[in-house]
Design a protein around this motif. Sequence first.
Motif, PDB file in Angstrom:
ATOM      1  N   VAL A 178       0.829  -1.199   0.000  1.00 20.09           N
ATOM      2  CA  VAL A 178       0.000   0.000   0.000  1.00 20.09           C
ATOM      3  C   VAL A 178       0.865   1.251   0.000  1.00 20.09           C
ATOM      4  O   VAL A 178       1.975   1.255   0.520  1.00 20.09           O
ATOM      5  CB  VAL A 178      -0.956   0.006   1.218  1.00 20.09           C
ATOM      6  N   ASP A 179       0.341   2.326  -0.581  1.00 22.49           N
ATOM      7  CA  ASP A 179       1.095   3.574  -0.661  1.00 22.49           C
ATOM      8  C   ASP A 179       1.010   4.415   0.610  1.00 22.49           C
ATOM      9  O   ASP A 179       1.779   5.354   0.782  1.00 22.49           O
ATOM     10  CB  ASP A 179       0.683   4.385  -1.886  1.00 22.49           C
ATOM     11  N   ASP A 180       0.089   4.082   1.513  1.00 18.57           N
ATOM     12  CA  ASP A 180      -0.083   4.836   2.753  1.00 18.57           C
ATOM     13  C   ASP A 180      -0.756   3.913   3.766  1.00 18.57           C
ATOM     14  O   ASP A 180      -1.914   3.536   3.578  1.00 18.57           O
ATOM     15  CB  ASP A 180      -0.934   6.076   2.470  1.00 18.57           C
ATOM     16  N   VAL A 200     -14.189   0.493   5.499  1.00 24.42           N
ATOM     17  CA  VAL A 200     -14.957   0.256   4.274  1.00 24.42           C
ATOM     18  C   VAL A 200     -15.160  -1.238   4.024  1.00 24.42           C
ATOM     19  O   VAL A 200     -16.284  -1.710   3.874  1.00 24.42           O
ATOM     20  CB  VAL A 200     -14.285   0.933   3.052  1.00 24.42           C
ATOM     21  N   LEU A 201     -14.055  -1.991   3.972  1.00 32.24           N
ATOM     22  CA  LEU A 201     -14.184  -3.417   3.662  1.00 32.24           C
ATOM     23  C   LEU A 201     -14.659  -4.250   4.855  1.00 32.24           C
ATOM     24  O   LEU A 201     -15.213  -5.323   4.669  1.00 32.24           O
ATOM     25  CB  LEU A 201     -12.866  -3.973   3.123  1.00 32.24           C
ATOM     26  N   LEU A 210     -20.768   3.195  -0.417  1.00 34.12           N
ATOM     27  CA  LEU A 210     -19.755   3.834   0.418  1.00 34.12           C
ATOM     28  C   LEU A 210     -18.735   4.619  -0.409  1.00 34.12           C
ATOM     29  O   LEU A 210     -17.759   5.129   0.125  1.00 34.12           O
ATOM     30  CB  LEU A 210     -19.031   2.777   1.262  1.00 34.12           C
ATOM     31  N   GLY A 211     -18.958   4.667  -1.730  1.00 32.89           N
ATOM     32  CA  GLY A 211     -18.079   5.441  -2.597  1.00 32.89           C
ATOM     33  C   GLY A 211     -16.929   4.666  -3.208  1.00 32.89           C
ATOM     34  O   GLY A 211     -16.052   5.258  -3.829  1.00 32.89           O
ATOM     35  N   VAL A 212     -16.915   3.348  -3.048  1.00 37.82           N
ATOM     36  CA  VAL A 212     -15.840   2.541  -3.620  1.00 37.82           C
ATOM     37  C   VAL A 212     -15.976   2.528  -5.135  1.00 37.82           C
ATOM     38  O   VAL A 212     -17.076   2.360  -5.684  1.00 37.82           O
ATOM     39  CB  VAL A 212     -15.866   1.101  -3.054  1.00 37.82           C
ATOM     40  N   ASP A 251      -8.652  -0.251  -4.278  1.00 37.66           N
ATOM     41  CA  ASP A 251      -8.523  -0.120  -2.823  1.00 37.66           C
ATOM     42  C   ASP A 251      -8.031   1.252  -2.382  1.00 37.66           C
ATOM     43  O   ASP A 251      -7.794   1.465  -1.192  1.00 37.66           O
ATOM     44  CB  ASP A 251      -7.640  -1.228  -2.245  1.00 37.66           C
ATOM     45  N   THR A 252      -7.895   2.204  -3.278  1.00 39.29           N
ATOM     46  CA  THR A 252      -7.429   3.572  -3.031  1.00 39.29           C
ATOM     47  C   THR A 252      -5.954   3.636  -2.629  1.00 39.29           C
ATOM     48  O   THR A 252      -5.442   4.719  -2.361  1.00 39.29           O
ATOM     49  CB  THR A 252      -8.261   4.335  -1.955  1.00 39.29           C
ATOM     50  N   CYS A 253      -5.266   2.504  -2.591  1.00 39.91           N
ATOM     51  CA  CYS A 253      -3.864   2.440  -2.152  1.00 39.91           C
ATOM     52  C   CYS A 253      -2.959   1.904  -3.246  1.00 39.91           C
ATOM     53  O   CYS A 253      -1.851   1.436  -2.988  1.00 39.91           O
ATOM     54  CB  CYS A 253      -3.753   1.575  -0.902  1.00 39.91           C
ATOM     55  N   GLY A 254      -3.486   1.914  -4.501  1.00 39.93           N
ATOM     56  CA  GLY A 254      -2.672   1.492  -5.638  1.00 39.93           C
ATOM     57  C   GLY A 254      -2.901   0.076  -6.100  1.00 39.93           C
ATOM     58  O   GLY A 254      -2.125  -0.432  -6.909  1.00 39.93           O
ATOM     59  N   ASN A 255      -3.979  -0.568  -5.619  1.00 42.59           N
ATOM     60  CA  ASN A 255      -4.233  -1.967  -5.965  1.00 42.59           C
ATOM     61  C   ASN A 255      -5.661  -2.179  -6.456  1.00 42.59           C
ATOM     62  O   ASN A 255      -6.581  -1.486  -6.024  1.00 42.59           O
ATOM     63  CB  ASN A 255      -4.058  -2.855  -4.730  1.00 42.59           C
TER      64      ASN A 255
END
Length: 128
Positions: free
Chosen positions: A10-12, A23-24, A95-97, A116-120
């Motif tokens: 993940v990037d963060d 979320v998940l 939820l905005g995914v 996943d908002t983290c680059g995946n």
Amino acid sequence: MKIHLSSVCVDDQDKALRFYTDVLGFRKKHEIPLGEHRWLTVVSPDDPDGTELVLEPDEHPAVKPYKEALVKDGIPVTSFAVDDVHAEFTRLRGLGVRFTQEPVDMGTVTTAVLDDTCGNLIQIAHTN
């Protein structure tokens, strides 16, 4: 032999922890400081002693090009089992995914792919 740990880079880590828990719906299992990063794992609330997912910092030079290539080609880095892909798709979209693949029935399995908002890209799937 069984799978004990699996990782997603993940990037963060803070952003990833929020996404994977809030979320998940996973639960944080371990959070151990390691310099500027942490040993950070989440688990399924249905199996708190089961396989842990490590939210691994994507600091290694090979990771970012690897992740970018997978995303460019639409390839999920991993897959999570759900009871009903259509229901999870509806819940998560609410939820905005962002999904890159809406639910698709493929005979014995139904899948969808989310960002996943983290680059995946992450696949969710259930067997029919």
